[in-house]
Design an enzyme around this catalytic site. Sequence first.
Site, PDB file in Angstrom:
ATOM      1  N   GLY A  27     -21.204   5.694  -0.689  1.00 41.12           N
ATOM      2  CA  GLY A  27     -20.348   6.259  -1.730  1.00 41.12           C
ATOM      3  C   GLY A  27     -20.250   5.281  -2.885  1.00 41.12           C
ATOM      4  CE  LYS A  68      -4.534   0.788   0.534  1.00 42.19           C
ATOM      5  NZ  LYS A  68      -5.689   0.047   0.081  1.00 42.19           N
ATOM      6  CB  VAL A 102     -18.242   0.177  -2.267  1.00 43.65           C
ATOM      7  CG1 VAL A 102     -18.656  -1.275  -2.030  1.00 43.65           C
ATOM      8  CG2 VAL A 102     -16.876   0.229  -2.935  1.00 43.65           C
TER       9      VAL A 102
HETATM   10  P1  NAD Z   1     -16.224   6.414  -0.928  1.00 42.22           P
HETATM   11  O1  NAD Z   1     -15.373   7.490  -0.370  1.00 42.22           O
HETATM   12  O2  NAD Z   1     -16.729   6.520  -2.323  1.00 42.22           O
HETATM   13  O3  NAD Z   1     -17.521   6.217   0.013  1.00 42.22           O
HETATM   14  C1  NAD Z   1     -17.462   6.242   1.395  1.00 42.22           C
HETATM   15  C2  NAD Z   1     -18.697   6.978   1.865  1.00 42.22           C
HETATM   16  O4  NAD Z   1     -18.723   6.926   3.298  1.00 42.22           O
HETATM   17  C3  NAD Z   1     -18.700   8.459   1.477  1.00 42.22           C
HETATM   18  O5  NAD Z   1     -19.915   8.796   0.862  1.00 42.22           O
HETATM   19  C4  NAD Z   1     -18.505   9.183   2.811  1.00 42.22           C
HETATM   20  O6  NAD Z   1     -19.161  10.428   2.844  1.00 42.22           O
HETATM   21  C5  NAD Z   1     -19.124   8.193   3.771  1.00 42.22           C
HETATM   22  N1  NAD Z   1     -18.663   8.349   5.159  1.00 42.22           N
HETATM   23  C6  NAD Z   1     -17.432   8.672   5.621  1.00 42.22           C
HETATM   24  N2  NAD Z   1     -17.417   8.724   6.964  1.00 42.22           N
HETATM   25  C7  NAD Z   1     -18.674   8.411   7.356  1.00 42.22           C
HETATM   26  C8  NAD Z   1     -19.316   8.304   8.607  1.00 42.22           C
HETATM   27  N3  NAD Z   1     -18.660   8.544   9.745  1.00 42.22           N
HETATM   28  N4  NAD Z   1     -20.632   7.952   8.662  1.00 42.22           N
HETATM   29  C9  NAD Z   1     -21.317   7.724   7.520  1.00 42.22           C
HETATM   30  N5  NAD Z   1     -20.766   7.829   6.293  1.00 42.22           N
HETATM   31  C10 NAD Z   1     -19.476   8.172   6.213  1.00 42.22           C
HETATM   32  O7  NAD Z   1     -15.410   5.067  -0.701  1.00 42.22           O
HETATM   33  P2  NAD Z   1     -15.689   3.651  -1.377  1.00 42.22           P
HETATM   34  O8  NAD Z   1     -14.812   3.474  -2.541  1.00 42.22           O
HETATM   35  O9  NAD Z   1     -17.160   3.454  -1.519  1.00 42.22           O
HETATM   36  O10 NAD Z   1     -15.149   2.689  -0.233  1.00 42.22           O
HETATM   37  C11 NAD Z   1     -15.889   2.455   0.944  1.00 42.22           C
HETATM   38  C12 NAD Z   1     -15.095   1.565   1.889  1.00 42.22           C
HETATM   39  O11 NAD Z   1     -14.811   0.322   1.249  1.00 42.22           O
HETATM   40  C13 NAD Z   1     -13.743   2.137   2.313  1.00 42.22           C
HETATM   41  O12 NAD Z   1     -13.457   1.732   3.618  1.00 42.22           O
HETATM   42  C14 NAD Z   1     -12.778   1.470   1.351  1.00 42.22           C
HETATM   43  O13 NAD Z   1     -11.477   1.395   1.899  1.00 42.22           O
HETATM   44  C15 NAD Z   1     -13.403   0.106   1.217  1.00 42.22           C
HETATM   45  N6  NAD Z   1     -13.064  -0.578  -0.020  1.00 42.22           N
HETATM   46  C16 NAD Z   1     -13.332   0.012  -1.225  1.00 42.22           C
HETATM   47  C17 NAD Z   1     -13.002  -0.671  -2.398  1.00 42.22           C
HETATM   48  C18 NAD Z   1     -13.316  -0.076  -3.751  1.00 42.22           C
HETATM   49  O14 NAD Z   1     -13.202  -0.796  -4.767  1.00 42.22           O
HETATM   50  N7  NAD Z   1     -13.711   1.185  -3.837  1.00 42.22           N
HETATM   51  C19 NAD Z   1     -12.390  -1.931  -2.345  1.00 42.22           C
HETATM   52  C20 NAD Z   1     -12.165  -2.515  -1.088  1.00 42.22           C
HETATM   53  C21 NAD Z   1     -12.497  -1.820   0.065  1.00 42.22           C
END
Ligand code: NAD
Length: 359
Positions: free
Chosen positions: A187, A80, A189
């Site tokens: 968001g 990472k 995912v």
């Molecule tokens: P993203 O930033 O698009 O979405 C995250 C959402 O969570 C945002 O809308 C944000 O406003 C919201 N958020 C943040 N803090 C919050 C809180 N305290 N309460 C409520 N909502 C809150 O990110 P993503 O790409 O959708 O990823 C989401 C999670 O999944 C992350 O932890 C990421 O590490 C993990 N993840 C993502 C992927 C991927 O392919 N995008 C792969 C594996 C893991």
Amino acid sequence: MNVFSHPDFDGHERVLFGHDPKSGLKAIIAIHNTNLGPALGGCRMWPYASEGEALKDVLRLSRGMTYKSALANLPLGGGKAVILGDPRQQKTPELLRAMGRFIESANGHYITAEDSGTSVPDLKIMTEETSYVAGVMEKPCADGHLRSGDPSPSTAYGVYRGLMSAVEFRMGRTDLSGLKVAIQGVGNVGFRLAKHLHEAGAELWVTDIYDDMVQRCVNELGAKAVSSDEIYSLDVDVFAPCAMGGILNDETVSQLKAKVVAGAANNQLESPVHGNLLRDRGILYAPDYAINSGGIIDVCYERMGNFDPKAVNDHIESIHSTLMEIFTRAESEKQPTHVIADQVARERFSKPAENLQSA
Ligand code: NAD
């Protein structure tokens, strides 16, 4: 700041510190383990409160990628990168190019991808300096259309399938109609997961720190909006954390009424103790890195140059059998699921793999 004796060091092969005074880049690349292949993991840009916090984050995330790829049977190791800084204010093309050069200096032992604070256009700038970038290629969908390199749709589909596995195991049902699901974070995912669940007939409760994200779910999917505090204690079947890590902790686990925790967020357990606590409370936890591997599967096929949507989809479907193996072993060995997931992953990455196509 200790590195070798850091509590999260966990035998990392390399930790590289990069500095480019001209662009202001300060970054860390952590390479945890490359037994199964080059270390692939996203590049996060975040305004860390301290250098120590950045180091802790990159070490924990890098280790998690080793376990995630091993469990998903991918020819990849775990790594990472983090850039210390505010992506809204400090992210410039010069800084991204400097990051590209930093990645290049690791000679392919580390391959980067998108993460919080970086996007596909940012990665494309890095490709001006290095070829060790994944998740930038436009990909064919099953219906022949092209989509961007963003792996979120694959992550969301994998989480959806994994959530179904957990519901089947814990609740003995395969039909999601009327299933009550609370989603924290809608968001990239979380919203796509919500769509899959809505199409399957589930009832949804959602929260997010941004109102427009919540409203999209209310308007398009008939979800009910709740506050960020309420989300834990709802009388639902499933709690799906899709925002940030550390949310399964002393304060929250005791509030949960859900029978299943299954969501996309990385590092959901604040500490392993909280995995034990979930088990004691009869809540089935789908280990985060087991259920959210759809995205890494997606970018791995891209790197291998054979992005066949059907093969990718079939591989993502294997999240079901992996989780069922973990749940069954956890039940028969009377262990929490996160302990079994770690064991299975370690069995896979502790010796170099044979017969795996290289990424
Ligand atoms: P993203 O930033 O698009 O979405 C995250 C959402 O969570 C945002 O809308 C944000 O406003 C919201 N958020 C943040 N803090 C919050 C809180 N305290 N309460 C409520 N909502 C809150 O990110 P993503 O790409 O959708 O990823 C989401 C999670 O999944 C992350 O932890 C990421 O590490 C993990 N993840 C993502 C992927 C991927 O392919 N995008 C792969 C594996 C893991």
